[in-house]
Design a protein around this motif. Structure first.
Motif, PDB file in Angstrom:
ATOM      1  N   SER A   1      62.775  77.321  51.863  1.00  0.00           N
ATOM      2  CA  SER A   1      61.403  76.812  51.921  1.00  0.00           C
ATOM      3  C   SER A   1      60.815  76.626  50.533  1.00  0.00           C
ATOM      4  O   SER A   1      60.125  75.637  50.277  1.00  0.00           O
ATOM      5  CB  SER A   1      60.525  77.746  52.747  1.00  0.00           C
ATOM      6  N   ASN A   2      61.081  77.553  49.636  1.00  0.00           N
ATOM      7  CA  ASN A   2      60.602  77.392  48.258  1.00  0.00           C
ATOM      8  C   ASN A   2      61.228  76.168  47.598  1.00  0.00           C
ATOM      9  O   ASN A   2      60.569  75.444  46.861  1.00  0.00           O
ATOM     10  CB  ASN A   2      60.896  78.658  47.450  1.00  0.00           C
TER      11      ASN A   2
ATOM     12  N   LYS B   1      59.203  72.816  46.283  1.00  0.00           N
ATOM     13  CA  LYS B   1      59.379  72.279  44.924  1.00  0.00           C
ATOM     14  C   LYS B   1      59.798  70.809  44.978  1.00  0.00           C
ATOM     15  O   LYS B   1      59.294  69.983  44.225  1.00  0.00           O
ATOM     16  CB  LYS B   1      60.403  73.096  44.151  1.00  0.00           C
TER      17      LYS B   1
ATOM     18  N   LEU C   1      61.640  80.306  41.842  1.00  0.00           N
ATOM     19  CA  LEU C   1      60.733  79.454  42.614  1.00  0.00           C
ATOM     20  C   LEU C   1      59.927  80.215  43.655  1.00  0.00           C
ATOM     21  O   LEU C   1      59.376  79.625  44.547  1.00  0.00           O
ATOM     22  CB  LEU C   1      61.532  78.373  43.358  1.00  0.00           C
ATOM     23  N   LYS C   2      59.859  81.495  43.548  1.00  0.00           N
ATOM     24  CA  LYS C   2      59.246  82.315  44.592  1.00  0.00           C
ATOM     25  C   LYS C   2      57.750  82.047  44.749  1.00  0.00           C
ATOM     26  O   LYS C   2      56.927  82.871  44.405  1.00  0.00           O
ATOM     27  CB  LYS C   2      59.503  83.787  44.304  1.00  0.00           C
ATOM     28  N   GLU C   3      57.404  80.871  45.266  1.00  0.00           N
ATOM     29  CA  GLU C   3      56.006  80.589  45.615  1.00  0.00           C
ATOM     30  C   GLU C   3      55.627  81.447  46.818  1.00  0.00           C
ATOM     31  O   GLU C   3      54.557  82.000  46.879  1.00  0.00           O
ATOM     32  CB  GLU C   3      55.830  79.115  45.970  1.00  0.00           C
ATOM     33  N   TYR C   4      56.532  81.503  47.777  1.00  0.00           N
ATOM     34  CA  TYR C   4      56.313  82.264  49.010  1.00  0.00           C
ATOM     35  C   TYR C   4      57.390  83.333  49.112  1.00  0.00           C
ATOM     36  O   TYR C   4      58.567  83.054  48.925  1.00  0.00           O
ATOM     37  CB  TYR C   4      56.405  81.345  50.237  1.00  0.00           C
TER      38      TYR C   4
ATOM     39  N   TYR D   1      55.624  70.854  54.165  1.00  0.00           N
ATOM     40  CA  TYR D   1      55.496  71.164  52.748  1.00  0.00           C
ATOM     41  C   TYR D   1      54.589  70.114  52.132  1.00  0.00           C
ATOM     42  O   TYR D   1      54.926  68.937  52.085  1.00  0.00           O
ATOM     43  CB  TYR D   1      56.881  71.179  52.099  1.00  0.00           C
TER      44      TYR D   1
ATOM     45  N   ASN E   1      50.103  82.923  51.931  1.00  0.00           N
ATOM     46  CA  ASN E   1      51.009  83.309  50.847  1.00  0.00           C
ATOM     47  C   ASN E   1      50.736  84.759  50.504  1.00  0.00           C
ATOM     48  O   ASN E   1      49.845  85.064  49.734  1.00  0.00           O
ATOM     49  CB  ASN E   1      50.799  82.406  49.628  1.00  0.00           C
TER      50      ASN E   1
ATOM     51  N   GLN F   1      52.489  87.075  48.784  1.00  0.00           N
ATOM     52  CA  GLN F   1      53.505  87.516  47.828  1.00  0.00           C
ATOM     53  C   GLN F   1      53.374  88.984  47.469  1.00  0.00           C
ATOM     54  O   GLN F   1      54.357  89.664  47.255  1.00  0.00           O
ATOM     55  CB  GLN F   1      53.408  86.712  46.534  1.00  0.00           C
TER      56      GLN F   1
END
Length: 136
Positions: free
Chosen positions: A2-3, A7, A82-85, A107, A129, A131
């Protein structure tokens, strides 16, 4: 994944909709092939990655042999940064929806967000999100 899709949607400036299939409601040609490979692997000792490639190629002879390619680590991209989520799970408490309940993810590059659907016909809701949430 997903990340990576988020992107990619930002990079191409496109909205991506990923639909999740419902378990037990589909049959695809690849299901038969996976079954052939699993039967060939039964009671077989696998010691090297290449043993999987060889077994896959031997799983079907007619009408054509299956093709398999051994991939090395350098084939794959590293998406750790890329850990947005942290997670795409829609809920975090007991009884909340889980990843297996997802029906679609969207997305959105403009908001840098992931939206989800738990029912195909409903409007997409933003995925929170979380995190910083601690997972046990």
């Amino acid at each position: 994944m997903s990340n990576a899709l988020l992107k990619f949607s930002k990079f191409k400036n496109i909205t991506i909709e990923q639909k999740c299939l419902i378990k037990g409601h589909i049959q695809m040609e690849c299901d038969d092939i996976h079954s052939l490979i699993e039967r060939k692997l039964k009671n077989k000792n696998i010691f090297l990655s290449y043993d999987y490639v060889k077994t896959t190629m031997e799983a079907r002879m007619y009408p054509n042999k299956l093709e398999a390619i051994l991939l090395t680590h350098d084939y794959f991209l590293d998406f750790k940064s890329l850990k947005e989520y942290h997670s795409i799970r829609p809920g975090y408490n007991k009884g909340d929806p889980e990843v297996k309940d997802l029906r679609a993810l969207m997305y959105d590059p403009s908001s840098n967000s992931i939206y989800l659907k738990l029912i195909f016909d409903e409007y997409a809701k933003i995925l929170k999100n979380l995190q910083d949430k601690i997972y046990i």
